[in-house]
Design a protein around this motif. Structure first.
Motif, mmCIF file in Angstrom:
data_model
loop_
_atom_site.group_PDB
_atom_site.id
_atom_site.type_symbol
_atom_site.label_atom_id
_atom_site.label_comp_id
_atom_site.label_asym_id
_atom_site.label_seq_id
_atom_site.Cartn_x
_atom_site.Cartn_y
_atom_site.Cartn_z
ATOM 1 N N ILE A 26 0.838 -1.202 0.000
ATOM 2 C CA ILE A 26 0.000 0.000 0.000
ATOM 3 C C ILE A 26 0.872 1.250 0.000
ATOM 4 N N LEU A 27 1.937 1.254 0.810
ATOM 5 C CA LEU A 27 2.832 2.411 0.856
ATOM 6 C C LEU A 27 3.489 2.654 -0.496
ATOM 7 N N ALA A 28 3.914 1.577 -1.158
ATOM 8 C CA ALA A 28 4.533 1.728 -2.476
ATOM 9 C C ALA A 28 3.531 2.283 -3.479
ATOM 10 N N GLY A 29 2.323 1.745 -3.456
ATOM 11 C CA GLY A 29 1.304 2.241 -4.373
ATOM 12 C C GLY A 29 0.961 3.691 -4.114
ATOM 13 N N ALA A 30 0.893 4.049 -2.822
ATOM 14 C CA ALA A 30 0.546 5.422 -2.464
ATOM 15 C C ALA A 30 1.627 6.393 -2.921
ATOM 16 N N ALA A 31 2.872 6.132 -2.532
ATOM 17 C CA ALA A 31 3.950 7.083 -2.820
ATOM 18 C C ALA A 31 4.281 7.134 -4.306
ATOM 19 N N ILE A 32 4.530 5.969 -4.902
ATOM 20 C CA ILE A 32 4.945 5.944 -6.304
ATOM 21 C C ILE A 32 3.784 6.358 -7.210
ATOM 22 N N GLY A 33 2.608 5.819 -6.919
ATOM 23 C CA GLY A 33 1.450 6.159 -7.740
ATOM 24 C C GLY A 33 1.068 7.621 -7.632
#
Length: 245
Positions: A177-184
């Motif tokens: 979720i953190l990766a999706g939030a930040a990168i996305g």
């Protein structure tokens, strides 16, 4: 503490207040916006003395509370308030007052043409033309709104505390979720900026970010973006100065 101005920035989640001189911010306080009433306003203003107040609000009920407490001492920022910039927009009365404050601060403190990115409950992009006119912008869901909605609308995905992910490949649900939030989210921000540049004249564009997530989101982007956490309050200070002329 005694000051020339009380500056009030009413957001959906929190209300930021500052005492200011014509040149600088002097002291700051904040409080939750939901449930704001006259008693809460008087309590948070306790010990502060000021000559005039300048307010921008995206919550009409909260603005009415401040209006009732402060009366004629308060100027409420609107599209027709003198702010050192013009407004070239089909329905100027529909522009959020915080967005106008940001545009005024951008013009006076950073330059034009430019774009302000305000990371709040929504993320807003506001565009200032080279001839110092507010000409429009973009509104998208805020980062926390998106991740909270993901949690609320699914059975198994947890609510997460947002911060920079360690890697792009998440090895747990929270990491994913953190990766999706930040990168996305950075991808969305960059995509919007790229689209805006295509509609702006060729040449340098001042990019300034403000709001709660501005620092860590923009730090991970390739494009240099100035972070000014007090941009909205400075815009209100500048409006106060113009009202005093």
């Amino acid at each position: 503490m005694n000051a020339e101005y009380l500056l009030i920035d009413v957001g959906n989640g929190r209300t930021k207040l500052a005492l200011a001189s014509p040149e600088a911010l002097l002291d700051r306080r904040d409080c939750p916006t939901p449930g704001l009433d006259p008693g809460a306003v008087r309590a948070i203003l306790n010990g502060w003395d000021f000559r005039r107040a300048v307010l921008c609000s995206v919550v009409p009920a909260a603005a009415a509370v401040f209006r009732g407490v402060l009366g004629e001492k308060m100027t409420e920022l609107r599209h027709d308030t003198p702010m050192g910039i013009g407004v070239r927009y089909p329905c100027p009365e529909s522009i959020g007052a915080d967005r106008l404050a940001n545009a005024a601060a951008l013009a006076h403190l950073h330059g034009a043409p430019g774009v302000v990115i305000d990371f709040g409950t929504a993320v807003t992009f506001d565009i200032l033309s080279a001839d110092l006119h507010y000409i429009g912008g973009v509104i998208a869901p805020g980062l926390r709104l998106m991740t909270d909605y993901l949690h609320e609308r699914t059975a198994l995905l947890p609510k997460v505390e947002l911060h920079e992910p360690e890697c792009a490949i998440g090895r747990s649900t929270v990491q994913a979720i953190l990766a999706g939030a930040a990168i996305g989210y950075r991808g969305m921000i960059q995509g919007i900026l790229d689209a805006l540049r295509k509609e702006l004249p060729q040449g340098p564009v001042h990019l300034v970010a403000t709001g709660g997530d501005a620092g860590w989101i923009t730090a991970g982007m390739a494009e240099p973006i100035i972070v000014d956490p007090d941009l909205t309050l400075h815009g209100l200070r500048l409006v106060g100065n113009l009202a005093a002329v």
